[in-house]
Design a protein around this motif. Structure first.
Motif, PDB file in Angstrom:
ATOM      1  N   ASP A 170     -47.822   2.861  10.561  1.00 55.21           N
ATOM      2  CA  ASP A 170     -48.415   1.527  10.617  1.00 55.21           C
ATOM      3  C   ASP A 170     -47.336   0.452  10.687  1.00 55.21           C
ATOM      4  O   ASP A 170     -47.476  -0.552  11.397  1.00 55.21           O
ATOM      5  N   GLY A 171     -46.253   0.649   9.940  1.00 55.90           N
ATOM      6  CA  GLY A 171     -45.173  -0.332   9.956  1.00 55.90           C
ATOM      7  C   GLY A 171     -44.541  -0.472  11.326  1.00 55.90           C
ATOM      8  O   GLY A 171     -44.278  -1.592  11.793  1.00 55.90           O
ATOM      9  N   GLU A 172     -44.284   0.650  11.977  1.00 53.39           N
ATOM     10  CA  GLU A 172     -43.710   0.621  13.325  1.00 53.39           C
ATOM     11  C   GLU A 172     -44.651  -0.068  14.305  1.00 53.39           C
ATOM     12  O   GLU A 172     -44.219  -0.869  15.147  1.00 53.39           O
ATOM     13  N   LEU A 173     -45.935   0.222  14.185  1.00 57.24           N
ATOM     14  CA  LEU A 173     -46.911  -0.332  15.119  1.00 57.24           C
ATOM     15  C   LEU A 173     -47.145  -1.814  14.887  1.00 57.24           C
ATOM     16  O   LEU A 173     -47.328  -2.579  15.835  1.00 57.24           O
ATOM     17  N   ASP A 174     -47.140  -2.243  13.620  1.00 57.38           N
ATOM     18  CA  ASP A 174     -47.280  -3.674  13.325  1.00 57.38           C
ATOM     19  C   ASP A 174     -46.108  -4.460  13.909  1.00 57.38           C
ATOM     20  O   ASP A 174     -46.288  -5.557  14.453  1.00 57.38           O
ATOM     21  N   VAL A 176     -44.286  -3.599  16.531  1.00 59.61           N
ATOM     22  CA  VAL A 176     -44.429  -3.610  17.989  1.00 59.61           C
ATOM     23  C   VAL A 176     -45.489  -4.618  18.418  1.00 59.61           C
ATOM     24  O   VAL A 176     -45.302  -5.372  19.370  1.00 59.61           O
ATOM     25  N   TRP A 177     -46.615  -4.659  17.711  1.00 58.40           N
ATOM     26  CA  TRP A 177     -47.685  -5.592  18.058  1.00 58.40           C
ATOM     27  C   TRP A 177     -47.211  -7.037  17.975  1.00 58.40           C
ATOM     28  O   TRP A 177     -47.553  -7.867  18.834  1.00 58.40           O
ATOM     29  N   HIS A 178     -46.404  -7.345  16.972  1.00 54.95           N
ATOM     30  CA  HIS A 178     -45.896  -8.709  16.819  1.00 54.95           C
ATOM     31  C   HIS A 178     -45.075  -9.119  18.054  1.00 54.95           C
ATOM     32  O   HIS A 178     -45.147 -10.258  18.515  1.00 54.95           O
ATOM     33  N   SER A 179     -44.310  -8.175  18.603  1.00 51.82           N
ATOM     34  CA  SER A 179     -43.483  -8.464  19.779  1.00 51.82           C
ATOM     35  C   SER A 179     -44.274  -8.369  21.070  1.00 51.82           C
ATOM     36  O   SER A 179     -43.920  -8.997  22.073  1.00 51.82           O
ATOM     37  N   LEU A 180     -45.345  -7.599  21.063  1.00 46.31           N
ATOM     38  CA  LEU A 180     -46.060  -7.259  22.286  1.00 46.31           C
ATOM     39  C   LEU A 180     -47.191  -8.216  22.632  1.00 46.31           C
ATOM     40  O   LEU A 180     -47.470  -8.458  23.813  1.00 46.31           O
ATOM     41  N   LYS A 181     -47.832  -8.804  21.625  1.00 41.65           N
ATOM     42  CA  LYS A 181     -49.122  -9.459  21.836  1.00 41.65           C
ATOM     43  C   LYS A 181     -49.080 -10.630  22.817  1.00 41.65           C
ATOM     44  O   LYS A 181     -50.051 -10.858  23.549  1.00 41.65           O
ATOM     45  N   ASP A 182     -47.987 -11.354  22.866  1.00 38.33           N
ATOM     46  CA  ASP A 182     -47.919 -12.512  23.766  1.00 38.33           C
ATOM     47  C   ASP A 182     -47.659 -12.117  25.217  1.00 38.33           C
ATOM     48  O   ASP A 182     -47.765 -12.955  26.109  1.00 38.33           O
ATOM     49  N   GLY A 183     -47.324 -10.838  25.441  1.00 42.31           N
ATOM     50  CA  GLY A 183     -47.027 -10.401  26.802  1.00 42.31           C
ATOM     51  C   GLY A 183     -48.127  -9.568  27.429  1.00 42.31           C
ATOM     52  O   GLY A 183     -47.935  -8.973  28.488  1.00 42.31           O
ATOM     53  N   ILE A 184     -49.310  -9.522  26.788  1.00 43.46           N
ATOM     54  CA  ILE A 184     -50.427  -8.730  27.308  1.00 43.46           C
ATOM     55  C   ILE A 184     -51.430  -9.655  27.991  1.00 43.46           C
ATOM     56  O   ILE A 184     -51.845 -10.669  27.425  1.00 43.46           O
ATOM     57  N   ALA A 185     -51.820  -9.306  29.197  1.00 41.20           N
ATOM     58  CA  ALA A 185     -52.833 -10.063  29.928  1.00 41.20           C
ATOM     59  C   ALA A 185     -54.229  -9.540  29.578  1.00 41.20           C
ATOM     60  O   ALA A 185     -54.388  -8.359  29.289  1.00 41.20           O
ATOM     61  N   PRO A 186     -55.259 -10.399  29.598  1.00 40.67           N
ATOM     62  CA  PRO A 186     -56.617  -9.961  29.228  1.00 40.67           C
ATOM     63  C   PRO A 186     -57.139  -8.805  30.072  1.00 40.67           C
ATOM     64  O   PRO A 186     -57.908  -7.985  29.599  1.00 40.67           O
ATOM     65  N   GLU A 187     -56.706  -8.735  31.343  1.00 34.40           N
ATOM     66  CA  GLU A 187     -57.241  -7.701  32.229  1.00 34.40           C
ATOM     67  C   GLU A 187     -56.501  -6.369  32.129  1.00 34.40           C
ATOM     68  O   GLU A 187     -56.872  -5.389  32.782  1.00 34.40           O
ATOM     69  N   GLU A 188     -55.466  -6.301  31.287  1.00 28.81           N
ATOM     70  CA  GLU A 188     -54.689  -5.054  31.202  1.00 28.81           C
ATOM     71  C   GLU A 188     -55.489  -3.943  30.544  1.00 28.81           C
ATOM     72  O   GLU A 188     -56.247  -4.170  29.607  1.00 28.81           O
ATOM     73  N   SER A 189     -55.289  -2.740  31.038  1.00 29.56           N
ATOM     74  CA  SER A 189     -55.971  -1.574  30.491  1.00 29.56           C
ATOM     75  C   SER A 189     -55.296  -1.115  29.202  1.00 29.56           C
ATOM     76  O   SER A 189     -54.151  -1.480  28.911  1.00 29.56           O
ATOM     77  N   LYS A 195     -48.373   2.000  27.255  1.00 28.62           N
ATOM     78  CA  LYS A 195     -47.078   2.244  27.908  1.00 28.62           C
ATOM     79  C   LYS A 195     -46.053   1.193  27.480  1.00 28.62           C
ATOM     80  O   LYS A 195     -44.887   1.510  27.218  1.00 28.62           O
ATOM     81  N   LYS A 196     -46.465  -0.069  27.411  1.00 28.29           N
ATOM     82  CA  LYS A 196     -45.558  -1.132  26.980  1.00 28.29           C
ATOM     83  C   LYS A 196     -45.096  -0.891  25.543  1.00 28.29           C
ATOM     84  O   LYS A 196     -43.918  -1.076  25.209  1.00 28.29           O
ATOM     85  N   ALA A 197     -46.052  -0.498  24.697  1.00 29.87           N
ATOM     86  CA  ALA A 197     -45.707  -0.240  23.305  1.00 29.87           C
ATOM     87  C   ALA A 197     -44.737   0.937  23.188  1.00 29.87           C
ATOM     88  O   ALA A 197     -43.780   0.889  22.400  1.00 29.87           O
ATOM     89  N   LEU A 198     -44.975   1.990  23.963  1.00 31.44           N
ATOM     90  CA  LEU A 198     -44.095   3.160  23.913  1.00 31.44           C
ATOM     91  C   LEU A 198     -42.689   2.808  24.351  1.00 31.44           C
ATOM     92  O   LEU A 198     -41.704   3.302  23.781  1.00 31.44           O
ATOM     93  N   ARG A 199     -42.561   1.948  25.357  1.00 34.01           N
ATOM     94  CA  ARG A 199     -41.214   1.534  25.798  1.00 34.01           C
ATOM     95  C   ARG A 199     -40.475   0.819  24.662  1.00 34.01           C
ATOM     96  O   ARG A 199     -39.287   1.032  24.450  1.00 34.01           O
TER      97      ARG A 199
END
Length: 204
Positions: A170-174, A176-189, A195-199
């Motif tokens: 959970d710590g690792e994922l939290d 990643v989400w903090h860094s990832l959330k602003d770069g996700i578009a609404p239409e993304e699957s 894949k972005k999170a895994l990178r």
């Protein structure tokens, strides 16, 4: 006709899994293959069996509700199996059904492959045909309301489940989400989000 398969997931790609069922490998296309991450435990995958002139294809789902909704979606003119998979990758059955009942075109057009005319057709064709799908009633607000109902957040919730199945904490994922959330578009699957999170996870 195959209704479900029960076996071990021995391989998965971005759009399908391979299941070993009594030493036969079945390729099954899924909305989010990472939900069935490679595991020593057997899983049950609910199947839609599709026969074409040039191929026999299996589409698989984690729940009966997903299976039923997929079958309803492909009855809509202009929606084939690939688009229906994209819809289920972008929203949970609860959210999609609620959006149809509420005639929420804003939400539906954020799903992969769905434009305004297709969203209107989905509502027109399915609004009175979803009684057999047992989902929890949810409110799907319009754009800008609480993140919990936002397709971006919902996509991350499903991607997060797949990542936890791969062994991430959970710590690792939290983080990643903090860094990832602003770069996700609404239409993304969900697949794209994962894949972005895994990178990011691989990069440390």
């Amino acid at each position: 006709m195959i209704d479900y398969l029960h076996g071990q997931v021995v391989h998965y790609e971005s759009d399908y899994i391979v299941m070993d069922v009594q030493h036969i490998g079945y390729r099954v296309f899924c909305p989010n293959p990472f939900v069935f991450a490679k595991s020593e435990n057997s899983v049950t995958v609910y199947i839609h069996y599709n026969v074409r002139e040039d191929a026999i294809l299996l589409y698989g789902f984690a729940t009966r509700e997903e299976q039923k909704l997929f079958r309803k979606l492909i009855e809509v003119t202009g929606i084939g199996p690939r688009v229906a998979l994209g819809i289920l990758a972008g929203g949970t059955p609860d959210q999609v059904v609620a959006a149809i009942y509420q005639e929420n075109i804003t939400f539906l057009t954020k799903l992969p492959g769905i434009g305004k005319k297709t969203a209107q057709r989905i509502i027109l064709d399915l609004k009175d045909k979803l009684d057999g799908i047992a989902v929890m009633p949810v409110l799907v607000p319009v754009e800008g309301e609480h993140d919990l109902f936002n397709p971006i957040f919902s996509g991350w919730k499903e991607a997060r489940e797949g990542l936890k199945a791969l062994g991430y904490t959970d710590g690792e994922l939290d983080k990643v989400w903090h860094s990832l959330k602003d770069g996700i578009a609404p239409e993304e699957s969900v697949d794209s989000v994962m894949k972005k999170a895994l990178r990011m996870l691989y990069a440390g």
